[in-house]
Each structure stands twice: as C-alpha cells, then as structure tokens.
Write a protein that holds these residues in place. Structure first.
Motif, PDB file in Angstrom:
ATOM      1  N   ASP A  63       0.806  -1.162   0.045  1.00  0.00           N
ATOM      2  CA  ASP A  63       0.123  -0.359   0.283  1.00  0.00           C
ATOM      3  C   ASP A  63       0.295   1.094  -0.218  1.00  0.00           C
ATOM      4  O   ASP A  63       1.777   1.123   0.638  1.00  0.00           O
ATOM      5  CB  ASP A  63      -1.004  -0.231   1.122  1.00  0.00           C
ATOM      6  N   GLY A  64       0.387   2.448  -1.089  1.00  0.00           N
ATOM      7  CA  GLY A  64       0.875   3.416  -0.833  1.00  0.00           C
ATOM      8  C   GLY A  64       2.954   3.436  -1.949  1.00  0.00           C
ATOM      9  O   GLY A  64       2.882   4.479  -1.434  1.00  0.00           O
ATOM     10  N   MET A  65       2.564   2.596  -1.998  1.00  0.00           N
ATOM     11  CA  MET A  65       3.275   2.366  -3.088  1.00  0.00           C
ATOM     12  C   MET A  65       3.244   2.153  -4.714  1.00  0.00           C
ATOM     13  O   MET A  65       2.798   1.407  -5.226  1.00  0.00           O
ATOM     14  CB  MET A  65       5.018   0.731  -2.517  1.00  0.00           C
ATOM     15  N   ASP A  66       4.346   2.844  -5.761  1.00  0.00           N
ATOM     16  CA  ASP A  66       4.506   2.942  -6.523  1.00  0.00           C
ATOM     17  C   ASP A  66       5.707   1.935  -7.398  1.00  0.00           C
ATOM     18  O   ASP A  66       6.555   1.364  -6.436  1.00  0.00           O
ATOM     19  CB  ASP A  66       4.275   3.782  -8.112  1.00  0.00           C
ATOM     20  N   SER A  67       5.410   1.823  -8.267  1.00  0.00           N
ATOM     21  CA  SER A  67       6.272   0.447  -9.000  1.00  0.00           C
ATOM     22  C   SER A  67       8.010   0.823  -8.465  1.00  0.00           C
ATOM     23  O   SER A  67       8.623  -0.473  -8.551  1.00  0.00           O
ATOM     24  CB  SER A  67       5.678   0.246 -10.349  1.00  0.00           C
ATOM     25  N   GLU A  68       7.851   1.992  -8.619  1.00  0.00           N
ATOM     26  CA  GLU A  68       9.547   2.226  -8.740  1.00  0.00           C
ATOM     27  C   GLU A  68      10.316   2.416  -6.766  1.00  0.00           C
ATOM     28  O   GLU A  68      11.207   1.511  -6.814  1.00  0.00           O
ATOM     29  CB  GLU A  68       9.891   3.362  -9.082  1.00  0.00           C
ATOM     30  N   CYS A  69       8.878   2.363  -5.893  1.00  0.00           N
ATOM     31  CA  CYS A  69       9.552   2.070  -4.520  1.00  0.00           C
ATOM     32  C   CYS A  69       8.892   1.228  -4.765  1.00  0.00           C
ATOM     33  O   CYS A  69       9.853   0.002  -3.764  1.00  0.00           O
ATOM     34  CB  CYS A  69       7.931   3.086  -3.976  1.00  0.00           C
ATOM     35  N   PHE A  70       8.550   0.260  -5.067  1.00  0.00           N
ATOM     36  CA  PHE A  70       8.299  -1.215  -4.549  1.00  0.00           C
ATOM     37  C   PHE A  70       9.594  -2.228  -4.716  1.00  0.00           C
ATOM     38  O   PHE A  70       9.863  -2.748  -4.337  1.00  0.00           O
ATOM     39  CB  PHE A  70       7.273  -2.067  -4.879  1.00  0.00           C
ATOM     40  N   GLU A  71       9.924  -1.595  -6.522  1.00  0.00           N
ATOM     41  CA  GLU A  71      11.426  -2.398  -6.605  1.00  0.00           C
ATOM     42  C   GLU A  71      12.188  -2.000  -5.823  1.00  0.00           C
ATOM     43  O   GLU A  71      13.182  -2.395  -5.319  1.00  0.00           O
ATOM     44  CB  GLU A  71      11.530  -1.790  -8.468  1.00  0.00           C
ATOM     45  N   MET A  72      12.566  -1.092  -5.365  1.00  0.00           N
ATOM     46  CA  MET A  72      13.208  -0.483  -4.190  1.00  0.00           C
ATOM     47  C   MET A  72      13.620  -1.246  -3.108  1.00  0.00           C
ATOM     48  O   MET A  72      14.551  -2.075  -2.545  1.00  0.00           O
ATOM     49  CB  MET A  72      13.684   0.998  -4.234  1.00  0.00           C
ATOM     50  N   PHE A  73      12.031  -1.857  -2.494  1.00  0.00           N
ATOM     51  CA  PHE A  73      12.003  -2.341  -1.624  1.00  0.00           C
ATOM     52  C   PHE A  73      12.507  -3.693  -1.454  1.00  0.00           C
ATOM     53  O   PHE A  73      13.458  -3.772  -0.643  1.00  0.00           O
ATOM     54  CB  PHE A  73      10.537  -2.303  -0.914  1.00  0.00           C
ATOM     55  N   ARG A  74      12.607  -4.454  -3.148  1.00  0.00           N
ATOM     56  CA  ARG A  74      13.507  -5.023  -2.704  1.00  0.00           C
ATOM     57  C   ARG A  74      14.302  -5.330  -3.245  1.00  0.00           C
ATOM     58  O   ARG A  74      14.876  -6.127  -2.185  1.00  0.00           O
ATOM     59  CB  ARG A  74      12.497  -5.588  -3.912  1.00  0.00           C
ATOM     60  N   LYS A  75      14.895  -4.390  -3.571  1.00  0.00           N
ATOM     61  CA  LYS A  75      16.416  -4.447  -3.151  1.00  0.00           C
ATOM     62  C   LYS A  75      16.610  -4.169  -1.616  1.00  0.00           C
ATOM     63  O   LYS A  75      17.810  -4.507  -1.589  1.00  0.00           O
ATOM     64  CB  LYS A  75      16.903  -2.804  -4.246  1.00  0.00           C
ATOM     65  N   LEU A  76      16.242  -3.759  -1.206  1.00  0.00           N
ATOM     66  CA  LEU A  76      16.312  -3.552   0.107  1.00  0.00           C
ATOM     67  C   LEU A  76      16.702  -4.845   0.964  1.00  0.00           C
ATOM     68  O   LEU A  76      17.645  -5.157   2.026  1.00  0.00           O
ATOM     69  CB  LEU A  76      15.586  -2.121   0.759  1.00  0.00           C
ATOM     70  N   LEU A  77      15.519  -5.512   0.526  1.00  0.00           N
ATOM     71  CA  LEU A  77      15.668  -7.043   1.433  1.00  0.00           C
ATOM     72  C   LEU A  77      16.479  -7.775   0.923  1.00  0.00           C
ATOM     73  O   LEU A  77      17.619  -8.319   1.357  1.00  0.00           O
ATOM     74  CB  LEU A  77      14.707  -7.666   0.880  1.00  0.00           C
ATOM     75  N   LEU A  78      17.176  -7.077   0.070  1.00  0.00           N
ATOM     76  CA  LEU A  78      17.803  -8.596  -1.077  1.00  0.00           C
ATOM     77  C   LEU A  78      18.739  -8.046  -0.535  1.00  0.00           C
ATOM     78  O   LEU A  78      20.075  -9.033  -0.098  1.00  0.00           O
ATOM     79  CB  LEU A  78      18.089  -8.344  -2.504  1.00  0.00           C
ATOM     80  N   HIS A  79      19.624  -6.970   0.121  1.00  0.00           N
ATOM     81  CA  HIS A  79      20.776  -6.279  -0.358  1.00  0.00           C
ATOM     82  C   HIS A  79      21.081  -5.536   1.831  1.00  0.00           C
ATOM     83  O   HIS A  79      22.082  -5.627   2.008  1.00  0.00           O
ATOM     84  CB  HIS A  79      21.438  -5.542  -0.794  1.00  0.00           C
ATOM     85  N   SER A  80      20.065  -6.513   2.806  1.00  0.00           N
ATOM     86  CA  SER A  80      19.488  -6.079   3.807  1.00  0.00           C
ATOM     87  C   SER A  80      21.672  -6.389   4.641  1.00  0.00           C
ATOM     88  O   SER A  80      21.544  -5.594   5.612  1.00  0.00           O
ATOM     89  CB  SER A  80      18.586  -6.233   4.401  1.00  0.00           C
ATOM     90  N   GLU A  81      21.889  -7.310   4.412  1.00  0.00           N
ATOM     91  CA  GLU A  81      22.340  -7.889   5.272  1.00  0.00           C
ATOM     92  C   GLU A  81      24.169  -7.896   5.249  1.00  0.00           C
ATOM     93  O   GLU A  81      25.146  -7.043   6.777  1.00  0.00           O
ATOM     94  CB  GLU A  81      22.762 -10.172   5.485  1.00  0.00           C
ATOM     95  N   LYS A  82      24.345  -7.438   3.720  1.00  0.00           N
ATOM     96  CA  LYS A  82      25.117  -7.214   3.963  1.00  0.00           C
ATOM     97  C   LYS A  82      25.943  -5.254   3.930  1.00  0.00           C
ATOM     98  O   LYS A  82      26.557  -4.879   4.161  1.00  0.00           O
ATOM     99  CB  LYS A  82      26.118  -7.119   1.808  1.00  0.00           C
ATOM    100  N   CYS A  83      24.688  -4.696   3.879  1.00  0.00           N
ATOM    101  CA  CYS A  83      24.704  -3.050   4.022  1.00  0.00           C
ATOM    102  C   CYS A  83      24.683  -2.990   4.957  1.00  0.00           C
ATOM    103  O   CYS A  83      24.505  -1.443   5.574  1.00  0.00           O
ATOM    104  CB  CYS A  83      23.806  -2.925   2.710  1.00  0.00           C
ATOM    105  N   GLY A  84      24.086  -3.788   5.920  1.00  0.00           N
ATOM    106  CA  GLY A  84      23.717  -3.651   7.561  1.00  0.00           C
ATOM    107  C   GLY A  84      22.114  -3.001   7.582  1.00  0.00           C
ATOM    108  O   GLY A  84      22.283  -1.432   8.826  1.00  0.00           O
ATOM    109  N   PHE A  85      21.468  -3.036   6.740  1.00  0.00           N
ATOM    110  CA  PHE A  85      19.744  -3.262   7.792  1.00  0.00           C
ATOM    111  C   PHE A  85      19.224  -4.399   7.852  1.00  0.00           C
ATOM    112  O   PHE A  85      19.518  -5.192   7.930  1.00  0.00           O
ATOM    113  CB  PHE A  85      19.387  -2.777   5.441  1.00  0.00           C
ATOM    114  N   LEU A  86      18.370  -3.739   8.629  1.00  0.00           N
ATOM    115  CA  LEU A  86      17.622  -4.635   9.384  1.00  0.00           C
ATOM    116  C   LEU A  86      15.908  -3.932   8.802  1.00  0.00           C
ATOM    117  O   LEU A  86      15.208  -3.026   8.874  1.00  0.00           O
ATOM    118  CB  LEU A  86      17.073  -4.865  10.687  1.00  0.00           C
ATOM    119  N   VAL A  87      15.054  -4.852   7.956  1.00  0.00           N
ATOM    120  CA  VAL A  87      13.968  -4.733   7.086  1.00  0.00           C
ATOM    121  C   VAL A  87      12.991  -5.501   7.884  1.00  0.00           C
ATOM    122  O   VAL A  87      13.095  -6.145   7.975  1.00  0.00           O
ATOM    123  CB  VAL A  87      14.141  -4.735   5.659  1.00  0.00           C
ATOM    124  N   LEU A  88      11.747  -4.618   8.558  1.00  0.00           N
ATOM    125  CA  LEU A  88      10.601  -4.914   8.834  1.00  0.00           C
ATOM    126  C   LEU A  88       9.401  -4.947   8.392  1.00  0.00           C
ATOM    127  O   LEU A  88       9.476  -3.657   7.757  1.00  0.00           O
ATOM    128  CB  LEU A  88      10.396  -4.055  10.980  1.00  0.00           C
TER     129      LEU A  88
END
Length: 885
Positions: free
Chosen positions: A251-276
């Motif tokens: 909700d509230g995401m356009d296709s570009e935001c959703f694609e960036m969200f997916r990238k965030l999940l993919l690189h979370s461990e290597k880049c020091g992110f926790l995605v909840l």
C-alpha cells in the motif's frame, strides 16, 4: 563447542548431564546382576567408581554453571531486562554488540532451575515480517532494545505507514524530531516521501559496494568493515545500522518504490539494514497463477524473510537438548513513565554526540591519496551526517552534474568550498581531475591554492571582475567544443564512452568552482552571459565539465533559466526566503536552512522536497592543514611525474612589467598591459600613418598614469621606426632606453614652448608626443577660429597637427579626469583610441560620447580600450614598481 555464548554453555551443560547418565548406565551394566544388585565383594569398587563419576560431574557442572552465571551477568551489565533500563546503559562507546538480548529462557533439569537471557546474533541475517497487529508489542520491544544496545549515534530509523499514518510506532514519537535517529524527522506516509528516502538509500548502497567495501582488505560487507574500523579505533567513520519499518506493503508504493523495497530486502545483511514489514495476507489467498506480478514478487519477499515472532519467541529448546528443558519467558515492557524517561534521556545523549565535530583530517588520508578514477563520475566528501556520522559525499556526474551553494555572510560558505576543493583533489590525481577556481568577491580565499600551487588547478583567479569571468566561460565553451570534436572523431557520445574506448588517453573531468557567481550577470551583457552559462551547464555534463556556483543570496538574481541544470543544492545558514530559493526554487516550501547554525549545511538532490534534506556538519578546513596537504599532493605529483601548468590571476594586483625585449617591434606599436581575459594576451596598439591614429588616456590614479608613461617610453625605444620621444607637461622624462637601444628625449612645459622650439623640424623624425594635461584652449586658443585672428604659434601647430600622423608622428594625451579633458579643447575627433581607468560610469559615458548615465563607483585596477568609441578590450596596466616618471 562455543564456551563464549550462553547457548554454547547450556549445550555443554546438557552434554555433562548426558555423560553422567551414560557413565552411570555403563557402570551399572558392569556391576549389577539381573536383579539389579551389586555383589558384595564388588560393592566397594562400584561405590568408588560411582563417586568418581559424581565428583567429575559436580566439578564440570559447577564450572559450567559458574561460567554461565558470569556470562549472564556480563550480558545484563550491558543489556538488562527492559524494565530495568536506565540511561547508564546507553551505548556511547561506539562498539556494536555481537548479540542482542531480548526476553529470557527458563532452563530446568531435576533440581536445576535457572533463567538466562535470550540472545540473538547481530547483525540480523534476514528481513522479518509482522503477521498481525498483536506482534506490534514485540516490535516495540525490539526497537527499544536496539535503541539502547546499539551505539547511540550509529543507528537510523525509517518508518513508512501509509494507512496507519504512524499510529503503530507513535509511542516513539518523542524521538522523531531527533534527525540523527530519524533522518526523515517523521513517519513517511506517501510514495513521494518514500521515493526520495529510498533513492538516497539506493545511492548509499551503491557507494558502499563501489567505494567502501573492499575484498582485498577483507571488508566485503557492513559488519566486517565496521569491525576493521573499530580495531583501528577509527570509530567516527563506522557505518550506522539502518532499521526500516514498512507497514501494509505494498500500500502507498508505486512500482518504483516497490522495486527499491525489494532491493533493500536483498541487500539488507551486507549493507547493515534491518527491514521489518507487514503486509496484507489477503493478497496471497488466490492461486499463484492468478496473482498479479507485484503480488508474486511480494510473496517471494515474504518467503525469503522470517516471521518476527519466530525469531524473538524462539526458545533455546529449539537446540534439541537431550536432558535440559527450556521455555521462553516473555519480557515486560517498561511502564509509560519509565519509557518516556528512557526516550528523553536517549534523545539528550544523541543530540550531545551530534554536536561533536569531526575533523578535516579525517576526510583526508595519506592512504587514500589519488585513489579514485573519474571515468564515471566524481565522488567528493564534504562533511559528516548528523545521523550516524557517515561521510556526506557529493555525487558529481550524469545524475547530478552541477551544484548550487548558498549561505549568508559568516555561514561557512568559503569553508565548505575548501572542503569540496581539497577532498576532490585528494581523491583524484591531476590526470583524473582539473579544476578552475574563480572568486569574484573582495577576498583572497582561493589565493591559498597559488602558494603552494594546487597542481590540479588550471586557473586560480581571485578578486576577478565580470569581464574576466565571462572570458573564462568563453574559454570553457571552447574546451567543451574541443572535447565534443574529440568524441566525434573517436565515435563516442560522451566522456565515459571515450574513456572506455581509449583507456590509455586519460581525459580528466573538469570542476569549475565560482564564488559570488552572481557578479557574472553584472553589466549590459547579462542575457548573453546567462545564455552562455546555461549552454555550458546543459552540454558540459556529457563532456565532463561540472559547475559549482556559490552565492550569498539568490534574491534578485535571474537564475530561472539555469535552475533546472543544478540538481545538486547545498544551503548553509540563510533567510527563510533564500532557503526556499536555494534548495528548491520559488515554489519550494523548504525553509529549513533558516534554522541552521555553523558548522551545519543541508544537501538536497530531490528538487527541494523537505524529506530529501540531508543535514550534515562541515569540518573546519584550517589553512595550516590545507598547506600541509598541498605539499603532500605536490610531492606525490613529482613522484608520479605528473606535470601541470597553473594560470594565476590576481585581480587586486597589476601584472609585472615584462622583459624589455617584449617591447621590441618593427613598427610603431604601444604595449600597455595585459588583457583582462582568460588568455591574458598582451595589449598592443599598432599606430599607422592613417589619420586619427592617436591615443587619449583619461583617469584619476596617478600611479597608473606613471605606469602607462613607463610602458610608452619602453614602447617608443623598442620601436625600430620611432626615432624620438617628446614630453609636454609639468614633469619630465630623463631617458628612453629599451634593450640597450636609446632614443632622444625632449621635455617641454607647454605647447607654445614646443612650437617655438620645434617648428623648423616638425617632421624631421618619427616620434611619439606625450601630452600631459595639455590645455589647447588656454595655451593655443583652440578650437581655431577666424575671429579673433589666431596666433602664429596656433596656426603652425594646427598645420603640424593635421599632417602629423601621415609623417609618422603620433600623439598620446593624458588627462587627470573628465573635467580637465573637457576644458582642454583638445580635438577629440582625432583620437581613434581612448583608454579610461578609475572612471565612474558617468565619466566613462562622457568619455565615450554615450548618453546613458548611471553613476557607479570607479572600477579599480583595470582599464578599458575603446576603438572609435566602442570598447574592444578590458586590460590591466603593467606595474613598473618605479617611483616617479
């Protein structure tokens, strides 16, 4: 077996219990008969061996429990249960924990009954999702634990809640205004805000992979990089841990935001992110074949993540103990009073750490000298964020080709420019980067790059004026054209393509830094200048020419046509109106720069959106440090045999008189100064035998006048055609020598004396006649009239004047201001060339017969040359360093 973890010690204790049981079973099997009795003669031996087993068990079990107790106390000294948290547990030491404590486990076996902290490995390996609203309480516990367990100034939180508008995380709202913890300073609720934030994070990720992580240094990810920096005690440069909370995805995401969200999940461990994140489970009720593409992608995201409750409600019993029994005991959340107190104290600590500055030296390291390539773009550090102390890096390339910088007087603008210049030149060698420094204001900030020389600098110009600045722009346009021609000859479209196809021919990027750039728009050529600058900004991107323009204020500046090209904006302390103009333009509502104080600035590459602001601290670039680093860079250039040339322009001084040999010429030529333009060619006036080939010079500065007379003397002696110099005025000229050649000099007090003495030999020799404030009306009765009858001297001089140019005689007349000139009655129509200096606008217009009047202060330290009343050149007279004439 890991003896340093609670889990490892419990596993060891479980094995100790199991071993005792097996030892007993083996012993019984050896000594007991079918009825379970031990023969009397073997009982003592049996008893002794059983005691040894029990003794060994007690020793090992007690040792293990002692270690376990010590380790639990060690954990609780840093991470107590949440209800026992106090401000003293705030992590101000900068070290990230290897494990996070949340909740506790009850461990039992027969009469053993102990409680141990529930530990989780950090950083977390996978993203986590929230299945229902009941788990929000668990999420709050996780966030509170992280806030106190992680380094206070090395953590950031981003919350996106388009449906609940932040309700789910509202209990932490006391911290939302803390920009270091919550860079957005609020809960994001629409795709526009989210897109800006995620784009910034994408850039951050790309820079991590491209320029921070290093396999050769065994730093392939966030965790190893931070551990390395901590071991080197370089805590200030450690990367922050970023926590992202997304509610009701997608909700509230356009296709570009959703694609960036997916990238965030993919690189979370290597880049020091926790995605909840939470999501609408109704989306997954249909069969996969009937799901939309985005729903399938979201399902993949969920499949590659872990349920929050399965991570933090996971009991130690999941380790499959043989004998120990464990159960998870949930952790209580602090009451409202304690919770509010904990957040308030954390806010104070983080704000205090935010105010601690990083040094200029921390951005300049000998190890990193000339380590970057400019093939794709320039990455230039310019400060440290208030949110974690990470370096703020200007991305100067195709995406953000040019930057606009603004700040009121005393805001630290010059200091910021020094940071940009030094960091750019430190990271890129002169073969990768050339730089132009142009300063218009009455200061000499850039002069420090003239001594010692900044090898990267093609030009160092201080106290330049509008005409000189325009000439630099024209030079850059020529360089742009040259580069495009070069690209075309090689079949390339831009600098990147050229560098890739011609790896041995390094074509550097060009960085043009102009302070007080608004002075370029002064004068009648404003529209042409704006057009030139706009064209350079548009076309310079592809050929690697990048502009950094700085000003105190945009108010009253016609910047509209240029604004779209300057996607990078930096504002220091400004008025509210200027903050809007600098960060986003006239329609912007971004007034946050009005709240800044030294040493802070705001970087915005999001068209002025407030959510795109990055506030950061600019270190003090001390003069001593700049000089030291310049010397280091110069030594490295010598070592690498990098040879460069730097043009120095000091608008506050005159060029030195050149060698006398320069004045030698085959005709009748005056060499009077240096053109006020980028090429700085010498200003020469060739005098022919045509009528009106005379020069009149008008101005108020006595020293400049003396400098002109000295240059005329050298030009007269250096001319092979000129045979004599005549001076008519109150002073006198003793000698006229150039490169060993001497010509006769005659001095007269007035025109009548000259006529009486020279009338018999007026045209005997080619000569220059210098007239110093000669009053033709008073001395000779000019203009010549029929009645009353002119004197004999007047008529003789009139005849001489009319024929002088044809005979190789040229007049050079000086007047100390327009009043003297107007009252002199000198025939101005006979002077093709006019030179003015230190004249205000009214005087200049009168001098050039211009009817447009606009009084302004005289333009100092420069002169203009007009040919037939049209200014054809601005120039600086030579400084001859000679007292008197």
């Amino acid at each position: 077996m890991d003896q340093d973890t609670i889990e490892g010690l419990l596993e060891n204790l479980d094995k100790i219990l199991l071993k005792r049981e097996k030892d007993y079973q083996f012993l019984d099997k050896q000594y007991k008969n079918e009825n379970g009795h031990v023969l009397g003669k073997e009982y003592d031996e049996y008893k002794e061996r059983k005691n040894r087993i029990e003794s060994r068990f007690n020793r090992d079990a007690i040792d293990c429990q002692t270690k376990l107790d010590a380790l639990c106390k060690k954990v609780r000294r840093k991470q107590p249960v949440l209800t026992e948290l106090t401000p003293e547990y705030i992590n101000e030491k900068g070290r990230f924990p290897r494990r996070i404590a949340l909740g506790k486990c009850r461990v039992q076996y027969e009469n053993l009954d102990i409680y141990v902290p529930q530990m989780f490995e950090f950083p977390f390996k996978k993203p986590m999702y929230i299945c229902d609203d009941q788990q929000m309480a668990l999420l709050h516990k996780v966030i509170l634990r992280l806030l106190y367990a992680l380094p206070a100034d090395k953590q950031e939180y981003y919350i996106f809640d388009p449906v609940g508008l932040g309700k789910s995380m509202w209990i932490f709202n006391r911290l939302f205004s803390n920009e270091k913890l919550f860079p957005q300073k609020k809960v994001m609720s629409n795709s526009g805000e989210l897109k800006i934030a995620l784009k910034s994070v994408m850039d951050y990720m790309q820079n991590l992979y491209s320029y921070t992580f290093d396999l050769q240094k065994d730093c392939p990810d966030w965790d190893s990089y931070n551990r390395r920096l901590y071991s080197q005690k370089n805590i200030s440069k450690m990367l922050p841990y970023k926590v992202f909370i997304f509610m009701d995805v997608p909700d509230g995401m356009d296709s570009e935001c959703f694609e960036m969200f997916r990238k965030l999940l993919l690189h979370s461990e290597k880049c020091g992110f926790l995605v909840l994140f939470s999501f609408n489970e109704v989306l997954f009720e249909a069969e996969d074949s009937k799901m939309k593409a985005q729903e399938l992608q979201l399902k993949q995201c969920v499949d590659n993540s872990l349920p929050l409750h399965s991570v933090f409600d996971k009991t130690i019993s999941d380790m499959s103990f043989e004998r120990l029994q464990s159960s998870c005991i949930g952790e209580k959340f602090p009451d409202d009073g304690l919770f509010d107190f904990l957040l308030r104290e954390l806010d104070v600590v983080v704000q205090r750490n935010t105010n601690s500055m990083f040094s200029f030296d921390e951005m300049l390291s000998d190890v990193d000298l000339y380590c970057q390539k400019s093939e794709e773009k320039l990455l230039v550090p310019c400060g440290f964020t208030t949110t974690g102390g990470a370096e703020v890096v200007l991305d100067i390339g195709d995406r953000y080709p040019h930057y606009l910088i603004g700040g009121t007087t005393g805001s630290g603008k010059s200091n910021l420019l020094h940071n940009i210049i030094m960091n750019a030149c430190w990271n890129y060698s002169p073969e990768e980067l050339r730089i132009y420094l142009l300063d218009f204001k009455e200061g000499v900030e850039f002069s420090r790059y003239a001594n010692p020389i900044l090898k990267h600098a093609v030009l160092v110009a201080t106290e330049a004026d509008t005409e000189y600045g325009i000439s630099v722009l024209k030079h850059l346009v020529q360089e742009k054209t040259r580069r495009y021609s070069l690209f075309k000859s090689k079949g390339c479209k831009d600098l990147l393509a050229y560098r890739k196809s011609n790896p041995t021919e390094i074509l550097p990027r060009i960085l043009v830094v102009i302070d007080e750039f608004q002075l370029l728009f002064d004068g009648s050529g404003k529209d042409s200048t704006i057009e030139t600058l706009s064209m350079l900004a548009k076309q310079g991107r592809a050929c690697g020419i990048h502009l950094v323009l700085a000003t105190q204020s945009l108010k009253g500046i016609d910047f509209g046509a240029l604004a779209p090209q300057f996607s990078g904006r930096i504002a220091l302390k400004s008025t509210a109106e200027d903050s809007k103009l600098l960060l986003g333009g006239i329609t912007s509502s971004n007034e946050e720069a009005a709240e800044l104080e030294i040493p802070y600035a705001i970087l915005n590459t999001s068209q002025g959106a407030v959510s795109g602001n990055i506030k950061y601290a600019v270190p003090e670039a001390k003069s001593q440090v700049i000089e030291e680093k310049l010397l280091i860079m110069n030594q490295e250039c010598e070592r690498q045999r990098i040879a460069t040339e730097t043009k120095i322009f000091e608008g506050q001084s005159f060029p030195k008189l050149p060698d006398e040999s320069v004045f030698e010429n085959d005709g009748t030529e005056l060499l009077l100064g240096e053109n006020l333009d980028y090429d700085a060619d010498l200003l020469r006036i060739s005098l022919s035998s045509s009528l009106e080939n005379n020069v009149i010079i008008c101005g108020h500065d006595e020293q400049i006048k003396k400098d002109f007379i000295k240059a005329i003397m050298l030009s007269a002696a250096g001319s092979k055609l000129n045979e004599r110099l005549i001076y008519i005025g109150d002073s006198c000229i003793d000698q006229c020598v150039c490169s060993g050649r001497s010509i006769p000099v005659s001095n007269y007090k007035c025109l009548k004396d000259f006529v009486r003495s020279e009338k018999e030999s007026f045209f005997k020799e080619r000569c220059y006649i210098v007239l110093d404030n000669a009053n033709f009306a008073k001395e000779l009765g000019f203009p010549v009239q029929t009645y009353p009858k002119p004197s004999e001297e007047t008529m003789e001089f009139k005849e001489f004047w009319d024929e002088a140019n044809k005979k190789g005689v040229h007049f050079i007349a000086f007047y100390d201001g327009m009043n003297r000139l107007k009252s002199s009655s000198i025939p101005l129509v006979d002077f093709r060339y006019r030179i003015g200096f230190s004249l205000n606008s009214d005087e200049k217009n009168q001098f050039l017969n211009n009817t447009t009047y606009a009084s302004k202060e005289p333009q100092k330290r420069r002169a203009f040359l007009a040919d037939n009343l049209t200014i054809c050149a601005w120039f600086r007279p030579f400084d001859n360093d000679v007292e008197g004439v």
